[in-house]
Design a protein around this motif. Sequence first.
Motif, PDB file in Angstrom:
ATOM      1  N   LEU A   1       0.814  -1.213   0.000  1.00  0.00           N
ATOM      2  CA  LEU A   1       0.000   0.000   0.000  1.00  0.00           C
ATOM      3  C   LEU A   1       0.852   1.269   0.000  1.00  0.00           C
ATOM      4  O   LEU A   1       0.443   2.304  -0.525  1.00  0.00           O
ATOM      5  N   ALA A   2       2.044   1.171   0.591  1.00  0.00           N
ATOM      6  CA  ALA A   2       2.962   2.315   0.602  1.00  0.00           C
ATOM      7  C   ALA A   2       3.766   2.411  -0.701  1.00  0.00           C
ATOM      8  O   ALA A   2       4.568   3.320  -0.886  1.00  0.00           O
ATOM      9  N   ARG A   3       3.562   1.408  -1.573  1.00  0.00           N
ATOM     10  CA  ARG A   3       4.203   1.360  -2.894  1.00  0.00           C
ATOM     11  C   ARG A   3       5.728   1.291  -2.827  1.00  0.00           C
ATOM     12  O   ARG A   3       6.424   1.899  -3.649  1.00  0.00           O
ATOM     13  N   VAL A   4       6.212   0.588  -1.842  1.00  0.00           N
ATOM     14  CA  VAL A   4       7.663   0.390  -1.740  1.00  0.00           C
ATOM     15  C   VAL A   4       8.028  -1.096  -1.724  1.00  0.00           C
ATOM     16  O   VAL A   4       9.178  -1.444  -1.505  1.00  0.00           O
ATOM     17  N   ASN A   5       7.054  -1.956  -1.969  1.00  0.00           N
ATOM     18  CA  ASN A   5       7.319  -3.395  -1.898  1.00  0.00           C
ATOM     19  C   ASN A   5       8.364  -3.857  -2.905  1.00  0.00           C
ATOM     20  O   ASN A   5       9.021  -4.879  -2.700  1.00  0.00           O
ATOM     21  N   LYS A   6       8.545  -3.099  -3.995  1.00  0.00           N
ATOM     22  CA  LYS A   6       9.558  -3.472  -4.987  1.00  0.00           C
ATOM     23  C   LYS A   6      10.898  -2.809  -4.706  1.00  0.00           C
ATOM     24  O   LYS A   6      11.903  -3.126  -5.358  1.00  0.00           O
ATOM     25  N   LEU A   7      10.925  -1.900  -3.734  1.00  0.00           N
ATOM     26  CA  LEU A   7      12.169  -1.220  -3.367  1.00  0.00           C
ATOM     27  C   LEU A   7      12.871  -1.878  -2.182  1.00  0.00           C
ATOM     28  O   LEU A   7      14.091  -1.870  -2.098  1.00  0.00           O
ATOM     29  N   VAL A   8      12.073  -2.439  -1.275  1.00  0.00           N
ATOM     30  CA  VAL A   8      12.661  -2.996  -0.052  1.00  0.00           C
ATOM     31  C   VAL A   8      13.503  -4.233  -0.365  1.00  0.00           C
ATOM     32  O   VAL A   8      13.213  -4.973  -1.310  1.00  0.00           O
ATOM     33  N   PRO A   9      14.566  -4.480   0.422  1.00  0.00           N
ATOM     34  CA  PRO A   9      15.493  -5.577   0.130  1.00  0.00           C
ATOM     35  C   PRO A   9      14.971  -6.967   0.462  1.00  0.00           C
ATOM     36  O   PRO A   9      15.535  -7.959   0.015  1.00  0.00           O
ATOM     37  N   TYR A  10      13.930  -7.074   1.281  1.00  0.00           N
ATOM     38  CA  TYR A  10      13.366  -8.379   1.631  1.00  0.00           C
ATOM     39  C   TYR A  10      11.988  -8.173   2.248  1.00  0.00           C
ATOM     40  O   TYR A  10      11.578  -7.046   2.533  1.00  0.00           O
ATOM     41  N   ASN A  11      11.289  -9.263   2.443  1.00  0.00           N
ATOM     42  CA  ASN A  11       9.969  -9.252   3.058  1.00  0.00           C
ATOM     43  C   ASN A  11      10.147  -9.451   4.561  1.00  0.00           C
ATOM     44  O   ASN A  11      10.371 -10.565   5.028  1.00  0.00           O
ATOM     45  N   ALA A  12      10.085  -8.367   5.307  1.00  0.00           N
ATOM     46  CA  ALA A  12      10.382  -8.429   6.745  1.00  0.00           C
ATOM     47  C   ALA A  12       9.406  -9.319   7.500  1.00  0.00           C
ATOM     48  O   ALA A  12       9.803 -10.062   8.404  1.00  0.00           O
ATOM     49  N   GLU A  13       8.141  -9.257   7.131  1.00  0.00           N
ATOM     50  CA  GLU A  13       7.143 -10.088   7.807  1.00  0.00           C
ATOM     51  C   GLU A  13       7.483 -11.574   7.632  1.00  0.00           C
ATOM     52  O   GLU A  13       7.468 -12.340   8.603  1.00  0.00           O
ATOM     53  N   ASP A  14       7.803 -11.972   6.409  1.00  0.00           N
ATOM     54  CA  ASP A  14       8.154 -13.379   6.151  1.00  0.00           C
ATOM     55  C   ASP A  14       9.430 -13.784   6.875  1.00  0.00           C
ATOM     56  O   ASP A  14       9.542 -14.892   7.404  1.00  0.00           O
ATOM     57  N   GLU A  15      10.422 -12.890   6.876  1.00  0.00           N
ATOM     58  CA  GLU A  15      11.694 -13.203   7.542  1.00  0.00           C
ATOM     59  C   GLU A  15      11.489 -13.411   9.041  1.00  0.00           C
ATOM     60  O   GLU A  15      12.115 -14.275   9.660  1.00  0.00           O
ATOM     61  N   MET A  16      10.614 -12.617   9.632  1.00  0.00           N
ATOM     62  CA  MET A  16      10.334 -12.773  11.052  1.00  0.00           C
ATOM     63  C   MET A  16       9.678 -14.133  11.315  1.00  0.00           C
ATOM     64  O   MET A  16      10.036 -14.846  12.265  1.00  0.00           O
ATOM     65  N   LYS A  17       8.761 -14.521  10.461  1.00  0.00           N
ATOM     66  CA  LYS A  17       8.096 -15.822  10.617  1.00  0.00           C
ATOM     67  C   LYS A  17       9.081 -16.965  10.455  1.00  0.00           C
ATOM     68  O   LYS A  17       8.994 -17.988  11.145  1.00  0.00           O
ATOM     69  N   LYS A  18      10.037 -16.814   9.528  1.00  0.00           N
ATOM     70  CA  LYS A  18      11.042 -17.857   9.305  1.00  0.00           C
ATOM     71  C   LYS A  18      11.881 -18.115  10.554  1.00  0.00           C
ATOM     72  O   LYS A  18      12.418 -19.206  10.724  1.00  0.00           O
ATOM     73  N   ARG A  19      11.983 -17.130  11.402  1.00  0.00           N
ATOM     74  CA  ARG A  19      12.779 -17.270  12.628  1.00  0.00           C
ATOM     75  C   ARG A  19      11.940 -17.787  13.799  1.00  0.00           C
ATOM     76  O   ARG A  19      12.412 -17.806  14.940  1.00  0.00           O
ATOM     77  N   GLY A  20      10.733 -18.193  13.499  1.00  0.00           N
ATOM     78  CA  GLY A  20       9.894 -18.804  14.524  1.00  0.00           C
ATOM     79  C   GLY A  20       9.036 -17.850  15.308  1.00  0.00           C
ATOM     80  O   GLY A  20       8.395 -18.244  16.290  1.00  0.00           O
ATOM     81  N   ALA A  21       9.011 -16.576  14.900  1.00  0.00           N
ATOM     82  CA  ALA A  21       8.193 -15.602  15.610  1.00  0.00           C
ATOM     83  C   ALA A  21       6.712 -15.846  15.334  1.00  0.00           C
ATOM     84  O   ALA A  21       6.334 -16.286  14.242  1.00  0.00           O
ATOM     85  N   LEU A  22       5.893 -15.568  16.318  1.00  0.00           N
ATOM     86  CA  LEU A  22       4.444 -15.693  16.178  1.00  0.00           C
ATOM     87  C   LEU A  22       3.908 -14.330  15.767  1.00  0.00           C
ATOM     88  O   LEU A  22       3.424 -13.545  16.582  1.00  0.00           O
ATOM     89  N   TYR A  23       4.013 -14.040  14.471  1.00  0.00           N
ATOM     90  CA  TYR A  23       3.683 -12.718  13.956  1.00  0.00           C
ATOM     91  C   TYR A  23       2.174 -12.510  13.858  1.00  0.00           C
ATOM     92  O   TYR A  23       1.450 -13.369  13.352  1.00  0.00           O
ATOM     93  N   THR A  24       1.707 -11.363  14.337  1.00  0.00           N
ATOM     94  CA  THR A  24       0.314 -10.977  14.178  1.00  0.00           C
ATOM     95  C   THR A  24       0.251  -9.525  13.720  1.00  0.00           C
ATOM     96  O   THR A  24       1.230  -8.779  13.845  1.00  0.00           O
ATOM     97  N   LYS A  25      -0.907  -9.135  13.191  1.00  0.00           N
ATOM     98  CA  LYS A  25      -1.085  -7.754  12.743  1.00  0.00           C
ATOM     99  C   LYS A  25      -2.540  -7.350  12.915  1.00  0.00           C
ATOM    100  O   LYS A  25      -3.423  -8.195  13.126  1.00  0.00           O
ATOM    101  N   ALA A  26      -2.793  -6.062  12.819  1.00  0.00           N
ATOM    102  CA  ALA A  26      -4.150  -5.550  12.938  1.00  0.00           C
ATOM    103  C   ALA A  26      -4.973  -5.984  11.728  1.00  0.00           C
ATOM    104  O   ALA A  26      -4.428  -6.284  10.665  1.00  0.00           O
ATOM    105  N   LYS A  27      -6.277  -6.025  11.897  1.00  0.00           N
ATOM    106  CA  LYS A  27      -7.147  -6.416  10.793  1.00  0.00           C
ATOM    107  C   LYS A  27      -7.116  -5.392   9.662  1.00  0.00           C
ATOM    108  O   LYS A  27      -7.304  -5.736   8.496  1.00  0.00           O
ATOM    109  N   LEU A  28      -6.882  -4.142  10.007  1.00  0.00           N
ATOM    110  CA  LEU A  28      -6.798  -3.086   9.012  1.00  0.00           C
ATOM    111  C   LEU A  28      -5.388  -2.514   8.980  1.00  0.00           C
ATOM    112  O   LEU A  28      -4.747  -2.370  10.029  1.00  0.00           O
ATOM    113  N   PRO A  29      -4.851  -2.176   7.801  1.00  0.00           N
ATOM    114  CA  PRO A  29      -3.507  -1.605   7.717  1.00  0.00           C
ATOM    115  C   PRO A  29      -3.441  -0.198   8.290  1.00  0.00           C
ATOM    116  O   PRO A  29      -4.427   0.548   8.279  1.00  0.00           O
TER     117      PRO A  29
END
Length: 227
Positions: free
Chosen positions: A168-196
């Motif tokens: 939504l911030a239109r930077v997904n193609k600029l950032v070096p990696y997907n931080a949310e996915d990387e956090m999950k890969k490390r075993g974190a129990l990631y959650t987020k709000a229902k609305l951005p």
Amino acid sequence: MTKRILNVVTNVGHYDDPAHPTGLWLSELSHAWRVFEQHGFDQTLVSPAGGRSPLEPRSLKFPNYDRTAKAWRADPARMALLETTAGPEGINAADYDAIFFTGGHAVMYDFPDSAGLQRITREIYERGGVVASVCHGYCGLLNTRLSDGSHLVAGRKVTGFARQEEVLARVNKLVPYNAEDEMKKRGALYTKAKLPFVSYTVVDGNLVTGQNPGSARATAKKVAALL
């Protein structure tokens, strides 16, 4: 004893493509700083390399540029703090009760692999101090390991800037990696709000995380409550 907070800011001023500037998201620092100041806490700024922390241009535009951010920029003494941040090697973790990682996309580059910040974070966490982050600040927790070799975030509830928000911030193609996915890969129990982009914070023991810039104040308040 006065509580002491170590606020972490970035040294990076652009994405991989130098034509796209980034840096510290100022309101994430100014909101938290204000909360900690109101509680009478002592505060220090640290960055991975020490020295200057540049500002994210998008954080200086409406609606991100609010009263606390404007007040910070109008205060020469506060702006000077961003030119002279401490380096991790000059920080004794035993002097601090909490570490607070601020965000801005820039931190995705210099937070994750800072051995100095990892050392400080581990030492504060393992003696019961508070480890906190807001927005992309959680990238500073990605590679931090405890003394037993496990990831600090493994099995812990965390939040941080969501992939949906990157899009939504239109930077997904600029950032070096997907931080949310990387956090999950490390075993974190990631959650987020229902609305951005709405304020959302998570507390798991002495680990406190906020999802986005609008969560900075609430995250800092939860840190203060734990202290």
